[in-house]
Design a protein around this motif. Structure first.
Motif, PDB file in Angstrom:
ATOM      1  N   SER A   9       7.005   5.319  10.601  1.00  0.00           N
ATOM      2  CA  SER A   9       7.620   3.885  10.572  1.00  0.00           C
ATOM      3  C   SER A   9       6.451   3.118   9.986  1.00  0.00           C
ATOM      4  O   SER A   9       5.402   3.439   9.825  1.00  0.00           O
ATOM      5  N   THR A  10       6.937   1.890   9.513  1.00  0.00           N
ATOM      6  CA  THR A  10       5.951   0.918   9.016  1.00  0.00           C
ATOM      7  C   THR A  10       5.935  -0.321   9.969  1.00  0.00           C
ATOM      8  O   THR A  10       7.086  -0.726  10.319  1.00  0.00           O
ATOM      9  N   ARG A  11       4.785  -0.588  10.434  1.00  0.00           N
ATOM     10  CA  ARG A  11       4.761  -1.793  11.336  1.00  0.00           C
ATOM     11  C   ARG A  11       3.915  -2.802  10.916  1.00  0.00           C
ATOM     12  O   ARG A  11       2.895  -2.734   9.856  1.00  0.00           O
ATOM     13  N   TRP A  12       4.059  -3.930  11.102  1.00  0.00           N
ATOM     14  CA  TRP A  12       2.918  -5.194  10.756  1.00  0.00           C
ATOM     15  C   TRP A  12       2.718  -5.830  11.868  1.00  0.00           C
ATOM     16  O   TRP A  12       3.812  -6.345  12.550  1.00  0.00           O
ATOM     17  N   TRP A  13       1.491  -6.444  12.145  1.00  0.00           N
ATOM     18  CA  TRP A  13       1.063  -7.175  13.198  1.00  0.00           C
ATOM     19  C   TRP A  13       0.730  -8.680  12.624  1.00  0.00           C
ATOM     20  O   TRP A  13      -0.039  -8.778  11.672  1.00  0.00           O
ATOM     21  N   SER A  14       0.892  -9.735  13.490  1.00  0.00           N
ATOM     22  CA  SER A  14       0.501 -10.860  13.115  1.00  0.00           C
ATOM     23  C   SER A  14       0.289 -11.753  14.160  1.00  0.00           C
ATOM     24  O   SER A  14       1.068 -11.646  15.304  1.00  0.00           O
ATOM     25  N   PRO A  69       4.850   1.722  -1.523  1.00  0.00           N
ATOM     26  CA  PRO A  69       4.338   1.325  -2.621  1.00  0.00           C
ATOM     27  C   PRO A  69       4.071  -0.345  -2.637  1.00  0.00           C
ATOM     28  O   PRO A  69       3.326  -1.025  -3.301  1.00  0.00           O
ATOM     29  N   LEU A  70       4.740  -1.227  -1.517  1.00  0.00           N
ATOM     30  CA  LEU A  70       4.518  -2.506  -1.644  1.00  0.00           C
ATOM     31  C   LEU A  70       3.075  -2.967  -0.895  1.00  0.00           C
ATOM     32  O   LEU A  70       2.582  -2.175   0.100  1.00  0.00           O
ATOM     33  N   SER A  71       2.872  -4.193  -1.178  1.00  0.00           N
ATOM     34  CA  SER A  71       1.440  -4.660  -0.885  1.00  0.00           C
ATOM     35  C   SER A  71       1.780  -5.551   0.611  1.00  0.00           C
ATOM     36  O   SER A  71       2.997  -5.450   1.047  1.00  0.00           O
ATOM     37  N   VAL A  72       0.943  -5.809   1.387  1.00  0.00           N
ATOM     38  CA  VAL A  72       1.104  -6.425   2.561  1.00  0.00           C
ATOM     39  C   VAL A  72       1.999  -7.740   2.499  1.00  0.00           C
ATOM     40  O   VAL A  72       2.904  -7.886   3.084  1.00  0.00           O
ATOM     41  N   THR A  73       1.737  -8.218   1.409  1.00  0.00           N
ATOM     42  CA  THR A  73       2.358  -9.738   1.421  1.00  0.00           C
ATOM     43  C   THR A  73       4.067  -9.213   0.927  1.00  0.00           C
ATOM     44  O   THR A  73       4.907 -10.083   1.620  1.00  0.00           O
ATOM     45  N   GLU A  74       4.125  -8.467   0.215  1.00  0.00           N
ATOM     46  CA  GLU A  74       5.689  -8.171  -0.031  1.00  0.00           C
ATOM     47  C   GLU A  74       6.331  -7.516   1.051  1.00  0.00           C
ATOM     48  O   GLU A  74       7.399  -7.788   1.329  1.00  0.00           O
ATOM     49  N   ARG A  75       5.696  -6.859   1.955  1.00  0.00           N
ATOM     50  CA  ARG A  75       6.418  -6.301   3.163  1.00  0.00           C
ATOM     51  C   ARG A  75       6.463  -7.550   4.216  1.00  0.00           C
ATOM     52  O   ARG A  75       7.717  -7.575   4.566  1.00  0.00           O
ATOM     53  N   VAL A 103       0.593  -1.195   8.799  1.00  0.00           N
ATOM     54  CA  VAL A 103       0.225   0.367   8.610  1.00  0.00           C
ATOM     55  C   VAL A 103       1.622   0.940   8.409  1.00  0.00           C
ATOM     56  O   VAL A 103       2.766   0.767   9.027  1.00  0.00           O
ATOM     57  N   SER A 104       1.731   1.863   7.414  1.00  0.00           N
ATOM     58  CA  SER A 104       2.720   2.893   7.157  1.00  0.00           C
ATOM     59  C   SER A 104       2.070   4.193   7.892  1.00  0.00           C
ATOM     60  O   SER A 104       1.010   4.670   7.144  1.00  0.00           O
ATOM     61  N   TRP A 105       2.748   4.692   8.937  1.00  0.00           N
ATOM     62  CA  TRP A 105       2.193   5.996   9.615  1.00  0.00           C
ATOM     63  C   TRP A 105       2.146   7.180   8.401  1.00  0.00           C
ATOM     64  O   TRP A 105       1.162   8.091   8.544  1.00  0.00           O
ATOM     65  N   GLU A 106       3.028   7.176   7.541  1.00  0.00           N
ATOM     66  CA  GLU A 106       3.063   8.263   6.590  1.00  0.00           C
ATOM     67  C   GLU A 106       1.905   8.365   5.425  1.00  0.00           C
ATOM     68  O   GLU A 106       1.489   9.376   5.153  1.00  0.00           O
TER      69      GLU A 106
END
Length: 202
Positions: A9-14, A69-75, A103-106
Motif C-alpha cells: 500500500s501507499t500511505r502518507w502521514w501529516s 512515479p508520483l511525487s509527495v506533492t502529487e500524491r 511511503v510506498s511499501w513496494e
C-alpha cells in the motif's frame, strides 16, 4: 515462510491541526465500502478535537502501484481530491499543518508483501499452524499458547480466516482450562476429527 504474492500500500502521514474527519457525516459501514477505491482516512481517535492530531490516508495494493512515479506533492493532491468526494463539506487541506511524509511499501528494499501466501511444499507448515489449537497430543510443556490471525488460516489476507482462527483459539483456551461447549452447539475442536484438514506424510 516467504510470500509469493507481493501486495502492499501507499500511505502518507501529516500533522493535522485537529482530528479532521467528521464523526457523523459518514457511517463506518460506508467507509468500509469505500476503502478499496478511496484512501482509508485514519486519525487519532483519542485526541481531543482542540489539539493537534495526525492524518494517515492509505491507498490499497492495486492503486498503490500506480502511485510509485508520483511525487509527495502529487500524491497528497490526489488524496485530498478523493477525500473531498467522501467529505464534500469538509476542508481537509486547512487542517494540514506539517510537511506530509509518504511511503510506498513496494518501493522499499526489503518489502516482502502485505501478507503471506504459501509456496509449494508449505502445506504441512500451514496445517501445523491451523490445527495448533487442538493440543491434546502435544507435550504438556508446549500447551497453552493459542494462535489466531489470517496468516494462521488457509485464507491469508481475508477477515474470514482471522475470525475462523479466533474461534478455534477461543475453543482451545476453553478446553485447556477444562471447560466444555454445549452439546447442542459443539465447538471446532469437538468436531475436529470430522472437519480437520488432511494430514500429509512428511
Amino acid at each position: 515462510m516467504q510470500s509469493r504474492v507481493r501486495r502492499g500500500s501507499t500511505r502518507w502521514w501529516s500533522r493535522a491541526s485537529s482530528p479532521c474527519w467528521p464523526r457523523s457525516s459518514r457511517s463506518a459501514s460506508s467507509l468500509l465500502l469505500l476503502r478499496r477505491r478511496r484512501p482509508e482516512p485514519t486519525c487519532s481517535a483519542t485526541t481531543p478535537r482542540s489539539r493537534p492530531s495526525s492524518a494517515c490516508p492509505t491507498r490499497g495494493p492495486d492503486d498503490s502501484l500506480k502511485w510509485l512515479p508520483l511525487s509527495v506533492t502529487e500524491r497528497v493532491e490526489v488524496m485530498l481530491g478523493s477525500l473531498r468526494e467522501i467529505y464534500p463539506g469538509v476542508d481537509v487541506r486547512r487542517h494540514i499543518i506539517g510537511d506530509p511524509v509518504t511511503v510506498s511499501w513496494e518501493a522499499e528494499p526489503h518489502f516482502m508483501g502485505a501478507f503471506k501466501a504459501n509456496l509449494p511444499g508449505h502445506y504441512r507448515y500451514q496445517h501445523r499452524l491451523f490445527t495448533h489449537f487442538v493440543q491434546d497430543s502435544l507435550p504438556e510443556r508446549h500447551r497453552g499458547l493459542f494462535l489466531a490471525g489470517d496468516d494462521v488460516s488457509w485464507t491469508a489476507g481475508w477477515a474470514e480466516g482471522a475470525v475462523q482462527t479466533a474461534l478455534n483459539a477461543v475453543w482451545g483456551v476453553l478446553h485447556h482450562f477444562g471447560g466444555e461447549t454445549h452439546p447442542a452447539n459443539p465447538g471446532p475442536g469437538d468436531s475436529f476429527d470430522d472437519l480437520a484438514p488432511i494430514t500429509l506424510p512428511d
